[in-house]
Each structure stands twice: as structure tokens, then as C-alpha cells.
Design a protein around this motif. Structure first.
Motif, mmCIF file in Angstrom:
data_model
loop_
_atom_site.group_PDB
_atom_site.id
_atom_site.type_symbol
_atom_site.label_atom_id
_atom_site.label_comp_id
_atom_site.label_asym_id
_atom_site.label_seq_id
_atom_site.Cartn_x
_atom_site.Cartn_y
_atom_site.Cartn_z
ATOM 1 N N GLU A 573 0.823 -1.224 0.000
ATOM 2 C CA GLU A 573 0.000 0.000 0.000
ATOM 3 C C GLU A 573 0.847 1.259 0.000
ATOM 4 N N ARG A 574 2.152 1.135 0.288
ATOM 5 C CA ARG A 574 3.007 2.323 0.340
ATOM 6 C C ARG A 574 3.643 2.663 -1.015
ATOM 7 N N PHE A 575 3.443 1.799 -1.996
ATOM 8 C CA PHE A 575 4.007 2.061 -3.329
ATOM 9 C C PHE A 575 2.984 2.748 -4.222
ATOM 10 N N GLY A 576 3.481 3.534 -5.178
ATOM 11 C CA GLY A 576 2.617 4.100 -6.211
ATOM 12 C C GLY A 576 2.280 3.024 -7.230
ATOM 13 N N LEU A 577 1.231 3.253 -8.009
ATOM 14 C CA LEU A 577 0.791 2.261 -8.995
ATOM 15 C C LEU A 577 1.859 1.944 -10.035
ATOM 16 N N SER A 578 2.499 2.994 -10.570
ATOM 17 C CA SER A 578 3.469 2.724 -11.645
ATOM 18 C C SER A 578 4.659 1.935 -11.094
ATOM 19 N N GLN A 579 5.022 2.200 -9.818
ATOM 20 C CA GLN A 579 6.137 1.470 -9.222
ATOM 21 C C GLN A 579 5.761 0.007 -8.982
ATOM 22 N N LEU A 580 4.527 -0.221 -8.521
ATOM 23 C CA LEU A 580 4.058 -1.606 -8.338
ATOM 24 C C LEU A 580 4.097 -2.354 -9.667
ATOM 25 N N HIS A 581 3.665 -1.666 -10.725
ATOM 26 C CA HIS A 581 3.629 -2.295 -12.047
ATOM 27 C C HIS A 581 5.042 -2.604 -12.556
ATOM 28 N N GLN A 582 5.972 -1.670 -12.327
ATOM 29 C CA GLN A 582 7.368 -1.894 -12.735
ATOM 30 C C GLN A 582 7.956 -3.091 -11.984
ATOM 31 N N LEU A 583 7.679 -3.160 -10.684
ATOM 32 C CA LEU A 583 8.213 -4.268 -9.879
ATOM 33 C C LEU A 583 7.641 -5.601 -10.341
ATOM 34 N N ARG A 584 6.348 -5.622 -10.610
ATOM 35 C CA ARG A 584 5.727 -6.861 -11.090
ATOM 36 C C ARG A 584 6.378 -7.321 -12.396
ATOM 37 N N GLY A 585 6.803 -6.358 -13.203
ATOM 38 C CA GLY A 585 7.423 -6.682 -14.492
ATOM 39 C C GLY A 585 8.781 -7.359 -14.391
ATOM 40 N N ARG A 586 9.312 -7.463 -13.160
ATOM 41 C CA ARG A 586 10.593 -8.175 -12.982
ATOM 42 C C ARG A 586 10.415 -9.674 -13.117
ATOM 43 N N VAL A 587 9.164 -10.180 -12.915
ATOM 44 C CA VAL A 587 8.919 -11.612 -13.125
ATOM 45 C C VAL A 587 8.126 -11.779 -14.415
ATOM 46 N N GLY A 588 7.822 -13.013 -14.757
ATOM 47 C CA GLY A 588 7.056 -13.254 -15.986
ATOM 48 C C GLY A 588 7.916 -13.156 -17.227
ATOM 49 N N ARG A 589 9.239 -13.330 -17.048
ATOM 50 C CA ARG A 589 10.139 -13.181 -18.194
ATOM 51 C C ARG A 589 10.489 -14.516 -18.837
ATOM 52 N N GLY A 590 10.058 -15.593 -18.212
ATOM 53 C CA GLY A 590 10.287 -16.909 -18.813
ATOM 54 C C GLY A 590 8.972 -17.468 -19.317
ATOM 55 N N ALA A 591 8.981 -18.769 -19.678
ATOM 56 C CA ALA A 591 7.752 -19.367 -20.230
ATOM 57 C C ALA A 591 6.830 -19.870 -19.127
ATOM 58 N N GLU A 592 7.347 -19.960 -17.877
ATOM 59 C CA GLU A 592 6.532 -20.508 -16.781
ATOM 60 C C GLU A 592 5.535 -19.471 -16.256
ATOM 61 N N GLN A 593 4.499 -19.988 -15.575
ATOM 62 C CA GLN A 593 3.526 -19.090 -14.942
ATOM 63 C C GLN A 593 4.202 -18.324 -13.803
ATOM 64 N N SER A 594 4.003 -17.005 -13.784
ATOM 65 C CA SER A 594 4.591 -16.195 -12.719
ATOM 66 C C SER A 594 3.502 -15.571 -11.856
ATOM 67 N N PHE A 595 3.922 -15.176 -10.639
ATOM 68 C CA PHE A 595 2.959 -14.664 -9.655
ATOM 69 C C PHE A 595 3.487 -13.396 -8.996
ATOM 70 N N CYS A 596 2.545 -12.509 -8.630
ATOM 71 C CA CYS A 596 2.892 -11.317 -7.856
ATOM 72 C C CYS A 596 1.968 -11.297 -6.645
ATOM 73 N N ILE A 597 2.571 -11.263 -5.437
ATOM 74 C CA ILE A 597 1.778 -11.247 -4.206
ATOM 75 C C ILE A 597 1.944 -9.890 -3.537
ATOM 76 N N LEU A 598 0.835 -9.192 -3.355
ATOM 77 C CA LEU A 598 0.856 -7.869 -2.717
ATOM 78 C C LEU A 598 0.479 -8.049 -1.250
#
Length: 702
Positions: A573-598
Motif C-alpha cells: 500500500e506504500r508504493f505508487g501504482l506505476s512502481q508496483l507495475h514496474q516491480l511486477r514486471g521483474r517476473v514473468g520473463r520466462g515461459a513458466e507461470q509467474s505470480f505477484c503477491i501484494l
């Protein structure tokens, strides 16, 4: 205002003087008459309605009543002194009270007379009461007088201004005087054909009605006119800038697609391009054939394949005998681009080099020689690329990544590296809402990659409260058992750095107990550790020697670990939306299913809840950017503060998107017919435009 009078210092306006001028300048930035005229009310109070005393509720903001004074007396001594009066109409009785200006009020209130009273209602001992109301003797003329029959403006003020009797009422008085004295000098700055086409109020009427509207309809028309004007001249400036650039800067013509591009496309590209990538490549290809310097903004989410598009554009430049470069804001990002491009082109295809502050002197020397003799075709680096000693033989294309982090002067230095300015491709992974892009980058052509490469699975995002921590630990163990890696990110906010560091260290201890050695290994990275140590820990994670990385937001850009499939964001809750989105973009770079837990605490602000719900609901960066724009306003979106373009006084990019499009289309139509604004009907525009932009530089982005 077109009239010179409006540039007159505020101190010369009747009722201001040196002391008040000084405080107006310090508190509100009002230096001249134009500044005062553009200090618009933030709301209006309805003076058209009259209440009966029995209908007054104490939670109403303001009320206006007509009542007869039946009694008045001064009570108390010195500090408790007050004037108490009683008024009544046919429905009831109300008490009035004054603690200041008692002598003057007592003298001007006459028992038995009727008054028009205006103020904030309250209640005392169950009776209606009003403190310090405004009052005017009741008469037919008073009822018809503008002040009591219209919407009354409310202006923002400050405690300091109030000491100079410049509260809302005091400012209202100054603006009334200003309009009375100079109102006739508010000249029109839009041609008659625009006023007629868009049914706009005249400029003088708009200024009068935004301050002192005749009625609610006139107020809406005044706001609409002034918003139109603001957005129209903003687009006029941006599109004029674009026109000037096209006339001023010729561009190299890339007229062939040769062996470099074809070899890469047919034999080296490891995946099929998306339709979106193909469309953008086509736009770049057409730009580079026109003989005009290309200036294109490439927007695309993290992982959408912007780097490949940039590389293929550079290969077209190389096919036409030119050198290319990519400038990134940090060494980590520059290194990541270098690694990505090296892995795509291989060792013997085209020479690629990396230049940053860490490049050794002997390596620099070789690199400089190869650049100057044209042997080196692709140079990737930080702002080290713009140093004077870096000389190119024939620089034809420049790619700038995350351009909002570079100043105008830094970008301009790159173009001077060649006689004919190189083509410019600006890339950003911070999706910008369309209206904001049209405003910030209105003089650039915009391309968007809005689909992810085939085979990429959308990241699944969930929001957990603190009471679900054990469930989260269980999930982490399952993913690690599958051979995956995990990021855990903590906020690091300057104002509470010590507390944040404690949170990170406490979190690390909990994780260490839950994931003990030797079965699990953990990396820790935060801003204050030595660069060498940070790099060592990063590399351990990249090589897969550690399964969990506990970090602050230093990993927001520049870490590309396809095997990392889980991103856990603590205190989300302390992050801005664009920062949360940028951080989430660090995963999901391979072919496997990736997850983001807030992870968040139980109690959330309404805005915090909207942010986290938005993240759970969508992976689309543009949707997220739109929500961010609505929540934070345009001035706070990353990278926009420095633009200076968003100092809008009436228009609002979050609500006036349609009007912005209308203004842009209008300007485009004008330039299509009269690019120099030379026709008689556009003379008024030309003069207003020159006046508005006198002394302003044209090189915001170009």
C-alpha cells in the motif's frame, strides 16, 4: 492578456501597495495583474437561494436569509466581549454573534430593520445561530444587486495573507477593481472562425464570468472557453515545434533493408515478432526514408519486446552505412541492454560494445578508435556516450531508454555527434496515458507495443493481508521446490529510511528462520551496501545460487532473471501504482507461470485499496497509468514534473481528455492549410502565439 497593462506590477493596482504586493508574491506567486486575473476561484457559493429560518440545517456550508433585527446587545468584558443579536422571519428566530469588529457592526445594525444575511449556519442550545455573517440592509435594489443574486467566488488564501486582510473576500475586492479598471483591455486571442465553430464565449466575458458568473450556465461556458484556450495554445506550441524541427533538421535517408537486417530477421531472431512489433518497425522504417530527422516515442510495457524493435531499427541504419547507439540512465540498465543484444546477435555478426563509467581506460582507448574509424557499429552505454571525447565516424540512429531521466542538454549533445542529426527513438517502459503523452511528448510521433510476445503467460496477481503470511510461505516453498526463484521487495522511502531498513532486516530474519540453510539460500540487497557487494549478491541470484532475493526497490530496473517466477511486495500500500507495475514486471520473463503477491496491513486508505485492486484486476500498463493519472493527477506521474508543460490553471488532463483531442485536431487542421499562421484570419493567433512564447526555447525534446 494581449494588453501590456497586464504585465504591470501588482503593487500599482489600487488597494495593493508595496507591503501587500510583497506578501501576494511570496504566498501565491502573484507578481503582476495577469497573475491576479488568473488566480481563479476554486469554487462558488450560491447566492441565488434564500432560506427560511426553519429550513436552516447547521451542516449546510452557507445560507442566505432575509430577516428583521429584533434585538442587539454587547455582552462580556474585554476578552469575552461579543455582540449578540436576534433576527426573525415568519418561520422562526435566529441568533447572530460577532467577536470582532463589534463597534462597527453595532453602529450599522438597526433594530426593526430587515437585512439580507449571509454566512455559515450553526446551532447553540438547539437554536439556529450564525457567527460573523455578512449583512446588507434589505431593499428591492439590494435584492437585484449582483453580489446577492449570483454565485459568489471563493479564493484560496493563506494565514499570512489574512493578516493583510487578503482573505477570499479581500482577494475578491482586488479582482473586482482589476476587472473594472482593465476589463476592456482583455483582448481576444482566438480567431472568430474558431469561436464560432466551437461556440466559445469571448475571452473578456470568460474572465469576467469565471470570477463573477451571471449564473451557473455562464460559469460553465467561461470554464470551457478558458480550458479550450489553455489546451489549444499548448498543442499549438508542441505542433509548431514539430513543424520547425521538420523544416530545420534534415535526416539521413535509410533507403535499403540489407544483409544485416535480413540475416537477423530470417536466421537469428529466436521468436516470431508480434503484430504490434511489426507495426512499430514499419512506422520507424517509413520515418527513416523521409529525409527528415525521426523523433519517435516507443511506449511498451515491461517485457513487450521494445529492445528487439530498437535492435532491428539499428540494423537498418547499419545496412545503410551508419553507426548506432543506445543510451540508458544507469549502468545496470546499460549492461542489461548489452547482454540482451549480445545474446541476440552473437559474437561474429556485428560488433557491439559497452561504455559506462566503469569501462577501463585501456578498453576505452580501443573503443574510441573503433568508433572513429567506423568499425564499431553498436555502442551501448550511460551518459558516458555524450562525453566530448566520444567521436563517431557516422552516427545515424540513437535510441534513448527511459528518456525522462535525461535532461534536454544531455539529449541535444547526442545529436551534435553527426553533421546531419541522427534519427532518435525514445523508449519508455512507464506507460503514459494517451492524453499525457499528447501533452508531454506532443511534438514526438508515438508508437505503442500493446501485446506481449507469444508464449508469455500473464502474471497472476493476488492481494494478501498480514494474516495470510503462513499461506504465502507455503506457496514460496512449493515454487522453490519446482526450481523457481523469488523476489521479496520492501519499500525504501527517504523520510522513513531507518524504519524501512529495520523492516527489511526484520523481514530478512523471519525469512531466514522460515527458510533455513542449507536447504535455502538468500541474497539481501539494499541501497546502502557497497556497489561491489550489491553486484556480488545480484550475480548469485542471477546464477541461481540463491533462491530468494530480499531487496529494496533497487531491483526495480535492470534485473532480468527468467527463472524468477514470484514477486512478493511487502507493505504494497506504500508504493505508487506505476512502481508496483514496474516491480511486477521483474517476473514473468520466462515461459513458466509467474505470480505477484501484494502484502498489506488490514487498514487501507480508499486510495490504497483502489491501487491494490487495480493491480489484481489488470496487467495492462496503460489501464494502470490511466488509474494512476486519476488518483495522483498529471503533475505527479513519474518524469512529468520537470516538463513545465503541465502548469495548467483551468484544464485538467484527467477530466478534459476529449477537449484536448478536439484542440489538437483543430491545430492540426490549421497547420495543414496555414503552417506559418500567415493568413489574415490567423494573424490574431500568430500574435498571441509570439507573445506567449517570447524568449522560450524550442528544444524541449527535439
Amino acid at each position: 492578456m494581449n494588453g501590456q497593462s497586464f504585465q504591470t506590477s501588482i503593487e500599482y493596482l489600487k488597494g495593493v501597495g508595496t507591503a501587500r504586493a510583497d506578501v501576494l508574491k511570496k504566498e501565491l506567486g502573484i507578481k503582476n495583474l495577469e497573475d491576479l486575473l488568473q488566480h481563479f476561484p476554486f469554487r462558488h457559493i450560491d447566492r441565488t437561494r434564500y432560506y427560511k429560518i426553519k429550513d436552516i440545517q447547521h451542516d449546510l456550508p452557507y445560507v442566505q436569509v432575509i430577516a428583521r433585527l429584533t434585538h442587539k446587545e454587547i455582552l462580556g468584558e474585554k476578552h469575552t466581549k461579543r455582540l449578540v443579536a436576534q433576527v426573525q422571519d415568519e418561520t422562526g428566530v435566529m441568533e447572530l454573534v460577532w467577536f470582532q469588529g463589534i463597534k462597527w457592526v453595532e453602529k450599522n445594525l438597526v433594530v426593526g430593520k430587515a437585512y439580507i444575511l449571509f454566512g455559515k449556519p450553526g446551532s447553540f442550545n438547539g437554536k439556529a445561530q450564525m457567527s460573523h455573517p455578512e449583512f446588507d440592509p434589505y431593499s428591492t435594489e439590494a435584492m437585484q444587486r449582483k453580489g446577492n443574486m449570483t454565485l459568489q467566488p471563493v479564493y484560496s488564501s493563506t494565514e499570512k495573507l489574512k493578516q493583510f486582510t487578503l482573505d477570499s473576500k479581500g482577494l475578491q475586492k482586488l479582482i473586482t477593481g482589476l476587472l473594472d479598471q482593465y476589463g476592456r483591455e482583455i483582448h481576444e486571442n482566438l480567431p472568430a472562425y474558431i469561436l464560432n465553430k466551437f461556440k466559445l464565449m469571448t475571452r473578456a466575458d470568460a474572465y469576467r464570468n469565471i470570477h463573477f458568473p451571471e449564473d451557473a450556465i455562464k460559469l460553465a461556458e467561461a470554464k470551457h472557453r478558458l480550458k479550450f484556450e489553455e489546451l489549444f495554445f499548448l498543442q499549438l506550441k508542441l505542433l509548431k515545434n514539430k513543424l520547425l524541427r521538420v523544416q530545420k533538421f534534415k535526416g539521413n535517408i535509410f533507403d535499403k533493408v540489407g544483409p544485416y537486417f535480413n540475416e537477423f530477421y530470417h536466421h537469428k531472431l529466436p521468436f516470431e515478432l508480434t503484430n504490434s512489433q511489426k507495426k512499430v518497425l514499419k512506422e520507424i522504417r517509413l520515418d527513416s526514408q523521409r529525409g527528415v530527422q525521426m523523433n519517435r516515442l516507443l511506449q511498451g510495457d515491461v517485457g513487450s519486446g521494445k529492445t528487439v524493435v530498437a535492435l532491428m531499427s539499428m540494423l537498418i541504419a547499419i545496412d545503410n552505412g551508419f553507426q548506432t547507439c543506445i543510451m540508458a540512465p544507469t549502468e545496470i540498465l546499460a549492461s542489461q541492454h548489452y547482454q540482451t543484444i549480445k545474446s541476440l546477435v552473437g559474437d561474429d555478426f556485428v560488433e557491439v560494445a559497452l561504455l559506462t563509467g566503469s569501462t577501463k581506460p585501456k578498453d576505452r582507448k580501443i573503443l574510441h578508435e573503433k568508433l572513429e574509424n567506423g568499425e564499431l557499429k553498436i555502442l551501448i552505454g550511460t551518459h558516458a556516450l555524450i562525453e566530448d571525447k566520444v567521436q563517431y565516424k557516422n552516427l545515424g540512429m540513437v535510441v534513448i531508454d527511459e528518456q525522462h531521466r535525461f535532461g534536454v542538454e544531455q539529449r541535444a549533445k547526442l545529436w551534435r555527434k553527426n553533421t546531419v542529426p541522427p534519427h532518435i527513438l525514445v523508449m519508455t517502459a512507464t506507460p503514459i496515458p494517451r492524453t499525457l503523452a499528447m501533452t508531454l511528448y506532443g511534438d514526438l510521433d508515438v508508437s505503442v507495443i500493446d501485446e506481449l510476445p507469444a508464449g508469455r503467460k500473464p502474471i497472476k496477481t493476488v492481494h494478501y493481508y498480514e494474516n495470510s503470511r503462513l499461506r504465502m510461505f507455503g506457496f514460496m516453498k512449493e515454487e522453490i521446490a519446482k526450481g523457481r526463484q523469488i523476489y521479496i521487495v520492501y519499500p525504501l522511502i527517504q523520510e522513513s529510511e531507518k524504519l524501512d531498513l529495520k523492516n527489511l532486516m526484520d523481514g530478512y530474519e523471519v525469512i531466514s528462520r522460515e527458510f533455513p540453510l542449507p536447504q535455502y539460500r538468500i541474497s539481501v540487497v539494499y541501497g546502502k551496501i557497497k556497489p561491489a557487494e550489491k553486484e556480488f549478491e545480484m550475480q548469485r541470484f542471477v546464477k541461481g545460487e540463491t533462491q530468494i532475493m530480499v531487496a529494496t526497490t533497487v531491483i526495480e530496473v535492470g534485473v532480468n532473471v527468467p527463472n524468477a517466477s514470484v514477486m512478493i511486495i511487502e507493505n504494497a500500500e506504500r508504493f505508487g501504482l506505476s512502481q508496483l507495475h514496474q516491480l511486477r514486471g521483474r517476473v514473468g520473463r520466462g515461459a513458466e507461470q509467474s505470480f505477484c503477491i501484494l502484502m498489506s496491513k488490514e487498514k487501507l486508505s480508499p486510495e490504497g485499496r483502489i491501487r491494490l485492486n487495480t493491480m489484481v484486476k489488470t496487467n495492462n500498463g496503460f489501464e494502470i497509468a490511466e488509474t494512476d493519472l486519476q488518483l495522483r493527477g498529471p503533475g505527479n506521474i513519474e518524469g512529468t514534473q520537470q516538463s513545465g508543460l503541465l502548469d495548467l490553471k483551468v484544464a485538467d488532463l484527467t477530466t478534459d481528455q476529449e477537449l484536448l483531442m478536439q484542440c489538437r485536431k483543430c491545430v492540426e487542421d490549421i497547420f495543414a492549410v496555414d503552417p506559418q499562421l500567415a493568413s489574415p484570419e490567423n494573424q490574431i493567433l500568430n500574435l498571441a502565439f509570439q507573445a506567449k512564447n517570447a524568449g522560450l526555447s524550442w528544444d524541449k525534446i527535439s
